[in-house]
Write a protein that holds these residues in place. Structure first.
Motif, PDB file in Angstrom:
ATOM      1  N   LEU A  29       3.970  -0.439  -3.177  1.00 26.85           N
ATOM      2  CA  LEU A  29       2.764   0.365  -3.332  1.00 26.85           C
ATOM      3  C   LEU A  29       3.091   1.598  -4.164  1.00 26.85           C
ATOM      4  N   ASP A  30       4.266   2.157  -3.904  1.00 21.15           N
ATOM      5  CA  ASP A  30       4.718   3.265  -4.740  1.00 21.15           C
ATOM      6  C   ASP A  30       4.851   2.821  -6.184  1.00 21.15           C
ATOM      7  N   VAL A  31       5.447   1.632  -6.337  1.00 25.54           N
ATOM      8  CA  VAL A  31       5.647   1.103  -7.689  1.00 25.54           C
ATOM      9  C   VAL A  31       4.298   0.901  -8.381  1.00 25.54           C
ATOM     10  N   ILE A  32       3.331   0.395  -7.594  1.00 28.95           N
ATOM     11  CA  ILE A  32       2.018   0.117  -8.179  1.00 28.95           C
ATOM     12  C   ILE A  32       1.366   1.391  -8.720  1.00 28.95           C
ATOM     13  N   VAL A  33       1.409   2.456  -7.927  1.00 28.22           N
ATOM     14  CA  VAL A  33       0.723   3.675  -8.392  1.00 28.22           C
ATOM     15  C   VAL A  33       1.578   4.465  -9.381  1.00 28.22           C
ATOM     16  N   GLU A  34       2.860   4.171  -9.404  1.00 30.65           N
ATOM     17  CA  GLU A  34       3.757   4.870 -10.325  1.00 30.65           C
ATOM     18  C   GLU A  34       3.222   4.748 -11.749  1.00 30.65           C
ATOM     19  N   GLY A  35       3.175   5.851 -12.450  1.00 26.29           N
ATOM     20  CA  GLY A  35       2.718   5.803 -13.836  1.00 26.29           C
ATOM     21  C   GLY A  35       1.205   5.757 -13.968  1.00 26.29           C
ATOM     22  N   GLN A  41      -9.415   5.972 -13.802  1.00 23.98           N
ATOM     23  CA  GLN A  41      -9.922   4.762 -14.478  1.00 23.98           C
ATOM     24  C   GLN A  41      -9.073   3.539 -14.160  1.00 23.98           C
ATOM     25  N   GLN A  42      -7.894   3.760 -13.570  1.00 25.75           N
ATOM     26  CA  GLN A  42      -7.004   2.647 -13.238  1.00 25.75           C
ATOM     27  C   GLN A  42      -7.320   2.029 -11.879  1.00 25.75           C
ATOM     28  N   LEU A  43      -8.384   2.515 -11.235  1.00 18.35           N
ATOM     29  CA  LEU A  43      -8.660   2.118  -9.853  1.00 18.35           C
ATOM     30  C   LEU A  43      -8.670   0.607  -9.649  1.00 18.35           C
ATOM     31  N   ILE A  44      -9.430  -0.090 -10.467  1.00 15.91           N
ATOM     32  CA  ILE A  44      -9.571  -1.533 -10.242  1.00 15.91           C
ATOM     33  C   ILE A  44      -8.247  -2.256 -10.448  1.00 15.91           C
ATOM     34  N   GLU A  45      -7.507  -1.869 -11.476  1.00 15.41           N
ATOM     35  CA  GLU A  45      -6.211  -2.501 -11.717  1.00 15.41           C
ATOM     36  C   GLU A  45      -5.283  -2.298 -10.524  1.00 15.41           C
ATOM     37  N   VAL A  46      -5.264  -1.068 -10.022  1.00 17.77           N
ATOM     38  CA  VAL A  46      -4.393  -0.769  -8.891  1.00 17.77           C
ATOM     39  C   VAL A  46      -4.800  -1.602  -7.675  1.00 17.77           C
ATOM     40  N   LEU A  47      -6.111  -1.668  -7.417  1.00 16.81           N
ATOM     41  CA  LEU A  47      -6.572  -2.450  -6.270  1.00 16.81           C
ATOM     42  C   LEU A  47      -6.229  -3.930  -6.444  1.00 16.81           C
ATOM     43  N   ASP A  52      -2.965  -8.516  -4.771  1.00 16.62           N
ATOM     44  CA  ASP A  52      -1.942  -9.531  -5.044  1.00 16.62           C
ATOM     45  C   ASP A  52      -0.762  -9.377  -4.100  1.00 16.62           C
ATOM     46  N   LEU A  53      -0.407  -8.122  -3.857  1.00 17.64           N
ATOM     47  CA  LEU A  53       0.792  -7.845  -3.065  1.00 17.64           C
ATOM     48  C   LEU A  53       0.591  -8.187  -1.594  1.00 17.64           C
ATOM     49  N   CYS A  54      -0.517  -7.736  -1.025  1.00 14.42           N
ATOM     50  CA  CYS A  54      -0.703  -7.871   0.419  1.00 14.42           C
ATOM     51  C   CYS A  54      -1.622  -9.028   0.794  1.00 14.42           C
ATOM     52  N   GLY A  55      -2.350  -9.553  -0.177  1.00 14.72           N
ATOM     53  CA  GLY A  55      -3.311 -10.598   0.155  1.00 14.72           C
ATOM     54  C   GLY A  55      -4.624 -10.012   0.620  1.00 14.72           C
ATOM     55  N   TYR A  56      -4.663  -8.729   0.798  1.00 16.83           N
ATOM     56  CA  TYR A  56      -5.898  -8.026   1.111  1.00 16.83           C
ATOM     57  C   TYR A  56      -5.671  -6.543   0.820  1.00 16.83           C
ATOM     58  N   ILE A  57      -6.700  -5.729   1.034  1.00 16.75           N
ATOM     59  CA  ILE A  57      -6.547  -4.299   0.763  1.00 16.75           C
ATOM     60  C   ILE A  57      -6.480  -3.566   2.099  1.00 16.75           C
ATOM     61  N   PRO A  58      -5.305  -3.197   2.537  1.00 18.81           N
ATOM     62  CA  PRO A  58      -5.219  -2.484   3.819  1.00 18.81           C
ATOM     63  C   PRO A  58      -5.843  -1.094   3.713  1.00 18.81           C
ATOM     64  N   ARG A  59      -6.384  -0.638   4.825  1.00 25.36           N
ATOM     65  CA  ARG A  59      -6.991   0.688   4.878  1.00 25.36           C
ATOM     66  C   ARG A  59      -6.074   1.786   4.370  1.00 25.36           C
ATOM     67  N   GLU A  60      -4.832   1.755   4.878  1.00 23.43           N
ATOM     68  CA  GLU A  60      -3.885   2.820   4.532  1.00 23.43           C
ATOM     69  C   GLU A  60      -3.620   2.842   3.032  1.00 23.43           C
ATOM     70  N   SER A  61      -3.609   1.646   2.430  1.00 27.17           N
ATOM     71  CA  SER A  61      -3.348   1.627   0.997  1.00 27.17           C
ATOM     72  C   SER A  61      -4.511   2.270   0.253  1.00 27.17           C
ATOM     73  N   MET A  62      -5.741   2.111   0.792  1.00 21.71           N
ATOM     74  CA  MET A  62      -6.889   2.744   0.130  1.00 21.71           C
ATOM     75  C   MET A  62      -6.751   4.262   0.197  1.00 21.71           C
ATOM     76  N   ILE A  63      -6.266   4.745   1.336  1.00 22.28           N
ATOM     77  CA  ILE A  63      -6.096   6.193   1.476  1.00 22.28           C
ATOM     78  C   ILE A  63      -5.049   6.684   0.475  1.00 22.28           C
ATOM     79  N   THR A  64      -3.952   5.958   0.376  1.00 28.56           N
ATOM     80  CA  THR A  64      -2.908   6.339  -0.573  1.00 28.56           C
ATOM     81  C   THR A  64      -3.436   6.303  -2.003  1.00 28.56           C
ATOM     82  N   VAL A  65      -4.097   5.201  -2.331  1.00 33.09           N
ATOM     83  CA  VAL A  65      -4.615   5.055  -3.694  1.00 33.09           C
ATOM     84  C   VAL A  65      -5.575   6.195  -4.020  1.00 33.09           C
ATOM     85  N   SER A  66      -6.436   6.529  -3.053  1.00 32.18           N
ATOM     86  CA  SER A  66      -7.395   7.610  -3.272  1.00 32.18           C
ATOM     87  C   SER A  66      -6.674   8.917  -3.589  1.00 32.18           C
ATOM     88  N   LYS A  67      -5.616   9.195  -2.824  1.00 32.05           N
ATOM     89  CA  LYS A  67      -4.879  10.443  -3.050  1.00 32.05           C
ATOM     90  C   LYS A  67      -4.148  10.422  -4.381  1.00 32.05           C
TER      91      LYS A  67
END
Ligand code: SF4
Ligand code: SF4
Ligand code: FES
Ligand code: FES
Lengths: 183, 228
Positions: A29-35, A41-47, A52-67
């Motif tokens: 997840l760190d690697v994904i948001v890195e860079g 504008q990268q929101l959809i790509e990151v999601l 792909d990584l988790c097979g779904y979007i976990p809540r915590e990952s949404m919080i991280t991505v948002s930050k």
């Protein structure tokens, strides 16, 4: 990292992933948001990468991505809940996709859905309680001549019949319990 | 650059500031364009589709929402043609079928001339007008609520369905929500929904003065920008 531990707790009861993979996935997840930090504008790509990584979007990952991307949390949630490509609940280890497009429909795709529902006890969109199978429906896979089409974990099975489908499911089940016995 | 433009609304030449929307100008000049999701001071979304008008260009007319249409020099707008009134009545009919449990929505249906509802009542608790969402984001910068899901599952919700700690609990989202104004006879139960139609005088008003803002009492109910 708090998020690390949260993810681990969340995932532990989820059959699809094991502990070791989990620690990896948090790192990734760190690697994904890195860079892509502070790039809304990268929101959809990151999601997509998270999916792909988790097979779904976990809540915590949404919080991280948002930050990390600087996107309001509600916006992340809105996008994640809008697109069919994103799932908000963990999907099973194996995904069965039944095509319900016109061509497949007229060749009896409905019977495939009934077969899956009868055999696994879940309706489309659902996941079996043992976390082994998720059942999905799509409207046309672009392989109409081969209908009815059923996809199992990315592999296309053509000219399906309820009987073939039932055997397919049984074989996956058998392979899985064998794999677990050996592990 | 000139800051004012001249346009024609329903045959009347009017002057307007360049930044205005057609709906703003019409309301200012006393022309009635029913609207629901438009609220002065917050951005327009074009969600309810009630404020449709005909924009005539090169002899062709295009139906579009006036709240999201900026004024332009020499624009020709028609707000009350037969076509528009028919379309608008249908939109209002759909709206009242979707969410009959709001005086605001019932009022709009009346003002748009809805006399019967041909669609099944759904008794939803939200019209998806997005007033609350835009208010929360634009006035308070809180972004605590937003649209979630798609299609028939689209709804307004908090992130993950729980009130986040950055919600200011100001309740302004509720203040502006048209669903908080219950029908005069109290909330309708499922299965008992109907077109209220008690304010028949207003229906007459709609027939006699369809294109004039008559400062109708209904306007207050749905938070018509004229009353705001
Ligand atoms: S109470 Fe205020 S901050 Fe909370 S969702 Fe409503 S408008 Fe936004
Ligand atoms: S909750 Fe109320 S204000 Fe918000 S979108 Fe629904 S009807 Fe509009
Ligand atoms: S309808 Fe099933 S692949 Fe096209
Ligand atoms: S679409 Fe213009 S007021 Fe709702």
């Amino acid at each position: 990292m708090i998020i690390t531990s949260l993810l681990q707790v969340k995932h532990r009861d989820h059959t699809g992933l094991h502990m070791r993979e989990l620690t990896m996935s948090v790192k990734s997840l760190d690697v994904i948001v890195e860079g892509r930090r502070s790039q809304p504008q990268q929101l959809i790509e990151v999601l997509q990468d998270v999916q792909d990584l988790c097979g779904y979007i976990p809540r915590e990952s949404m919080i991280t991505v948002s930050k990390e991307l600087g996107v309001p949390l509600i916006e992340v949630y809105r996008v994640a809940s809008f697109y069919k490509a994103f799932s908000l609940v963990p999907s099973g280890k194996h995904v069965i996709t039944v095509c319900l497009g016109t061509a497949c429909h007229v060749r009896g795709a409905r019977r495939m859905v009934d077969q899956v529902a009868g055999q696994l006890g879940v309706s489309p969109g659902g996941t079996t309680s043992d976390g082994l199978f998720t059942v999905e429906c799509v409207n046309c896979l672009g392989a109409c001549a081969l209908g009815p089409v059923v996809v199992l974990d990315g592999v296309y099975y053509d000219k399906m019949t309820p009987r073939k489908l039932s055997r397919l499911i049984d074989s996956v089940r058998a392979a899985d319990s064998e794999g677990r016995a050996n592990a | 650059m000139q800051n004012y433009v001249t346009l024609t609304i329903d045959g009347a030449p009017v002057r307007a500031s360049r930044a205005d929307s057609v709906l703003d100008v019409a309301i200012e000049y006393g022309i009635c364009i029913p609207h629901l999701c438009h609220v002065p001071t917050i951005s327009d979304l074009g969600a309810c589709r009630l404020c449709i008008v005909e924009h005539v260009q090169n002899g062709r007319s295009k139906v579009t929402t006036s709240c999201t249409l900026r004024v332009q020099e020499d624009m020709v707008i028609r707000t009350n043609t037969d076509k528009i009134r028919k379309l608008r009545r249908n939109i209002a009919e759909l709206l009242v079928a979707e969410a009959p449990n709001s005086r605001a929505v019932q009022d709009i249906a009346l003002r748009c001339g809805v006399k019967q509802v041909r669609y099944p009542f759904r008794n939803k608790t939200c019209t998806l007008c997005g007033r609350c969402v835009r208010l929360c984001a634009e006035l308070w910068g809180a972004r605590a609520i937003g649209f979630v899901g798609r299609g028939k599952d689209r709804r307004v919700d908090f992130p993950f369905g729980v009130r986040p700690d950055f919600c200011k609990e100001c309740n302004s989202c509720i203040d502006l929500c048209p669903m908080t104004i219950t029908p005069c006879d109290g909330p309708m139960k499922t299965g008992e929904e109907r077109l209220c139609g008690k304010c028949e005088g207003q229906l007459l008003m709609n027939e006699n003065f369809p294109d004039f803002c008559v400062w109708c009492a209904l306007g207050e109910g749905f938070g018509c920008a004229r009353h705001a």
